[in-house]
Design an enzyme around this catalytic site. Sequence first.
Site, mmCIF file in Angstrom:
data_model
loop_
_atom_site.group_PDB
_atom_site.id
_atom_site.type_symbol
_atom_site.label_atom_id
_atom_site.label_comp_id
_atom_site.label_asym_id
_atom_site.label_seq_id
_atom_site.Cartn_x
_atom_site.Cartn_y
_atom_site.Cartn_z
ATOM 1 N N LYS A 22 0.770 -1.273 0.156
ATOM 2 C CA LYS A 22 0.090 -0.051 -0.066
ATOM 3 C C LYS A 22 0.871 1.372 0.089
ATOM 4 O O LYS A 22 0.499 2.286 -0.545
ATOM 5 C CB LYS A 22 -0.893 -0.173 1.278
ATOM 6 C CG LYS A 22 -1.825 1.035 1.761
ATOM 7 C CD LYS A 22 -2.878 0.743 2.452
ATOM 8 C CE LYS A 22 -2.365 0.500 3.749
ATOM 9 N NZ LYS A 22 -2.308 1.957 4.455
ATOM 10 N N GLN A 146 4.659 10.350 6.558
ATOM 11 C CA GLN A 146 3.643 10.957 5.581
ATOM 12 C C GLN A 146 3.570 12.414 5.323
ATOM 13 O O GLN A 146 3.357 12.653 4.091
ATOM 14 C CB GLN A 146 2.153 10.480 5.910
ATOM 15 C CG GLN A 146 2.027 8.710 6.009
ATOM 16 C CD GLN A 146 0.841 8.256 6.187
ATOM 17 O OE1 GLN A 146 -0.258 9.080 6.388
ATOM 18 N NE2 GLN A 146 0.693 7.054 6.379
ATOM 19 N N SER A 172 10.845 7.211 11.299
ATOM 20 C CA SER A 172 10.545 6.503 10.115
ATOM 21 C C SER A 172 11.407 6.803 8.830
ATOM 22 O O SER A 172 10.808 7.032 7.822
ATOM 23 C CB SER A 172 8.968 6.724 9.967
ATOM 24 O OG SER A 172 8.291 6.131 10.848
ATOM 25 N N ASP A 291 4.284 0.312 12.463
ATOM 26 C CA ASP A 291 2.927 -0.331 11.727
ATOM 27 C C ASP A 291 3.061 -2.006 12.247
ATOM 28 O O ASP A 291 2.082 -2.518 12.381
ATOM 29 C CB ASP A 291 2.850 -0.177 10.391
ATOM 30 C CG ASP A 291 2.305 1.175 10.142
ATOM 31 O OD1 ASP A 291 1.610 1.643 11.085
ATOM 32 O OD2 ASP A 291 2.363 1.359 8.684
ATOM 33 N N ARG A 322 -3.766 3.391 18.719
ATOM 34 C CA ARG A 322 -3.512 1.989 18.606
ATOM 35 C C ARG A 322 -2.945 1.459 20.079
ATOM 36 O O ARG A 322 -2.919 0.241 20.531
ATOM 37 C CB ARG A 322 -2.485 1.813 17.671
ATOM 38 C CG ARG A 322 -2.992 1.855 16.260
ATOM 39 C CD ARG A 322 -2.319 1.515 15.248
ATOM 40 N NE ARG A 322 -2.915 1.222 13.987
ATOM 41 C CZ ARG A 322 -2.647 1.315 12.818
ATOM 42 N NH1 ARG A 322 -1.246 1.311 12.466
ATOM 43 N NH2 ARG A 322 -3.292 1.263 11.376
ATOM 44 N N ARG A 365 -5.505 -3.112 11.235
ATOM 45 C CA ARG A 365 -4.461 -3.870 11.797
ATOM 46 C C ARG A 365 -4.875 -4.631 13.193
ATOM 47 O O ARG A 365 -4.396 -5.584 13.583
ATOM 48 C CB ARG A 365 -3.221 -2.991 12.047
ATOM 49 C CG ARG A 365 -2.622 -2.390 10.650
ATOM 50 C CD ARG A 365 -1.372 -2.066 10.711
ATOM 51 N NE ARG A 365 -0.776 -1.075 9.681
ATOM 52 C CZ ARG A 365 -0.593 -1.692 8.268
ATOM 53 N NH1 ARG A 365 -0.737 -3.168 8.308
ATOM 54 N NH2 ARG A 365 -0.162 -1.019 7.483
#
Length: 407
Positions: A22, A146, A172, A291, A322, A365
Amino acid sequence: MNIILQKSTIKRKSVIQITGSKSESNRLLLLQALYPEFQIENVSNSDDSRLMMNALKSTSEIIDIHHAGTAMRFLTAFFAIQEGREIILTGSDRMKERPIKILVDALQALGAHIEYLENDGYPPLRITGQNLTQSKVSLQANVSSQYISALLLIASKLDNGLELTLEGDITSIPYIKMTLSLLDEIGVKSSFIDNVITIKKNEKKLKAKTLVVESDWSSASYFYSIVALSKEGTEITLSSYKENSLQGDSILADIYVHFGVTTIFSDHSVILKKESHILNPLVLNLQKAPDIAQTIAVTCFALGVSCDLTGLHTLKIKETDRLVALKTEIEKLGGQVTITNNSLQLSEGDTIKKMASIATYNDHRMAMAFAPLALKTELVIENAEVVSKSYPSFWQDLKSIGFKITQ
């Protein structure tokens, strides 16, 4: 749709074909919209990539990307440079709670015209596309990658290119390097020296070529967990993967050695094999691959191993918080979890409660990370269709390797 995962035993050997990444797909789809000269194969069949593709082709004045966070960030940058076009970019109720101010501030510093329609700093946005002439901007380096990638993807179309300074410790890095590598593959050159990324304006037509998207390592994580919970000698072959992957989540191959899973690269595939192994407490900084934190936490819980996972601050602004979600659902099953704003600690233990009902919080997820527990106990996964966000065929693939699943 809720499903029941009965206690299952999987086949000794299985083969699964996983769709394209993705992360790679969404980057390449945006670049293809800017540079139609190249083609893409093995594009992800996820909801997020489908929404991204549809948004890029849409002529509507209102574009709704639902839960697709990557699409929200990338499309904000994309539409900011579409001269003469005005659109409203919106999403689900949860998307309207996910911050975008850092990216909007950076785009506005470059000359973009973007307004908030409801709450300051959050979608929905009214974006009036225009020619951006400024070229220098700074961002805190520990923000979601992102935001950074969104700017890098449009940089070669800016009048004077882009000089992006990242302030502080970078989060990241693999995702930033993925973006720069994909730019390089299509012919857009960049430099990343110290904390400064520079991309010049592209003045020429790019060479026509076809790029093949590598399969998604995040999706592979669930099969790593399944093999870790399986009997010695169990093998699952996954395709199509590269040993020199651009994806940060490929670190799975190293991490799951801790659980007795060996990774063998062969002919664009990986073979995951369970071998005898002594389990020890796991201490891990997942700043470069957040992730896969949910998968790893559930693997540790299922095996009765304590873990201390850090570098998880970006998990609080995902489809759900999360960290809170993991704590709540693991404790339903009998685990003991402590969380901070950027860490999760799981205590050692071997009790797994039967038939717990796992809430998924509109988070793909959560559903997939908890599924491997069916090798240990029976459980319910609520709103199981949420997996379509990244892996629409997930439940069918689990059935194909021996999972017993009923509605």
